[in-house]
Design an enzyme around this catalytic site. Structure first.
Site, PDB file in Angstrom:
ATOM      1  N   ASP A   1       0.843  -1.203   0.000  1.00  0.00           N
ATOM      2  CA  ASP A   1       0.000   0.000   0.000  1.00  0.00           C
ATOM      3  C   ASP A   1       0.873   1.246   0.000  1.00  0.00           C
ATOM      4  O   ASP A   1       2.002   1.210   0.486  1.00  0.00           O
ATOM      5  CB  ASP A   1      -0.832   0.092   1.284  1.00  0.00           C
TER       6      ASP A   1
HETATM    7  N1  URA Z   1      -1.109  -5.897   3.961  1.00  0.00           N
HETATM    8  C1  URA Z   1      -1.579  -4.630   3.945  1.00  0.00           C
HETATM    9  O1  URA Z   1      -2.600  -4.331   4.561  1.00  0.00           O
HETATM   10  N2  URA Z   1      -0.902  -3.719   3.250  1.00  0.00           N
HETATM   11  C2  URA Z   1       0.243  -3.971   2.596  1.00  0.00           C
HETATM   12  O2  URA Z   1       0.835  -3.080   1.991  1.00  0.00           O
HETATM   13  C3  URA Z   1       0.718  -5.292   2.623  1.00  0.00           C
HETATM   14  C4  URA Z   1       0.016  -6.252   3.315  1.00  0.00           C
END
Ligand code: URA
Length: 244
Positions: A113
């Protein structure tokens, strides 16, 4: 002995992002390409693609970029998106500009993310990307999670149960392992890569992830050697660690 592959000089350099085949012809004509210190003018010449080529060939006085396939280890900073075409800062902006034009193109191995930091792999190797992200391979990803509220104590059993179902999904999550570091910090090891998985797992327990950082991918660990936004190429031995 295996036959050494060859490629036309203009096709090779064009696929590495140095310009169109016309651009390469222009660079060669201007004396900008050398191999073992001799100037290459004929862009139709076939060049043996040996691993040492980047040390032997130069373009405008600079060593040739790394050959495909390559695997890049990046310490992703918060605030950058794992996308080829999104508004705002992209993880690809961190790499040399020319690498955006490479064919095969470089893509992230899964995604983190925008607000997640840490270990991100990028590669132009389609098979590797496929295997490393396939749920069947169960490659372990380790995240350091900082939480807005203290853990309640039942999270570890729930995550390990193999019966946890995330909102709007019907397939249970594969068992995951939680290592508690403090009341508001933990390491979580998961083998899948569902959308916002870690944040949604903790949200389902009534908590909120305030910081998320990936520290491990398979047997690879992000050490302190790379600061946020720094990257390096992985050796073959390190790439093998992904599947360990
Ligand atoms: N899980 C998440 O919530 N975000 C990420 O970036 C990776 C795994």
């Amino acid at each position: 002995m295996a036959k050494v592959p060859t490629a036309r000089l203009d096709k090779l350099l064009s696929s590495m992002g140095y310009g169109s085949r016309k651009d390469i012809a222009r660079i060669a004509k201007a004396g900008g390409i050398t191999l073992d210190a001799s100037t290459l003018v004929d862009v139709t010449k076939r060049i043996p693609i040996t691993p040492d080529l980047p040390h032997r060939m130069s373009v405008y006085g600079e060593a040739l970029d790394p050959l495909a396939p390559m695997v890049i280890l990046l310490n992703k900073p918060v605030g950058m998106t794992c996308s080829h075409n999104d508004d705002g800062a992209l993880v690809y902006d961190i790499l040399p500009k020319r690498w955006r034009l490479r064919d095969p193109r470089i893509s992230t191995v899964g995604r983190l993310d925008k607000q997640t930091s840490g270990l991100l792999l990028l590669t132009d190797d389609g098979d590797l990307l496929h295997h490393a992200t396939s749920p069947k391979r169960r490659v372990k990803k380790t995240y350091r999670v900082k939480l807005a509220r203290p853990l309640i104590g039942t999270e570890g059993d729930l995550f390990a149960s193999g019966r946890m179902i995330l909102e709007n999904e019907d397939k249970p999550l594969a068992p995951a392992e939680l290592e508690v570091v403090s009341p508001t910090e933990a390491l979580l090891h998961i083998t899948e890569g569902r959308y916002h998985q870690v944040r949604r797992m903790f949200a389902a327990t009534g908590n909120h992830v305030s910081e998320l950082h990936r520290e491990g991918f398979g047997g690879l660990v992000l050490s302190n050697e790379l600061g946020p936004g720094e990257w390096r190429l992985l050796s073959e031995a390190e790439v093998a660690l992904i599947f360990q």
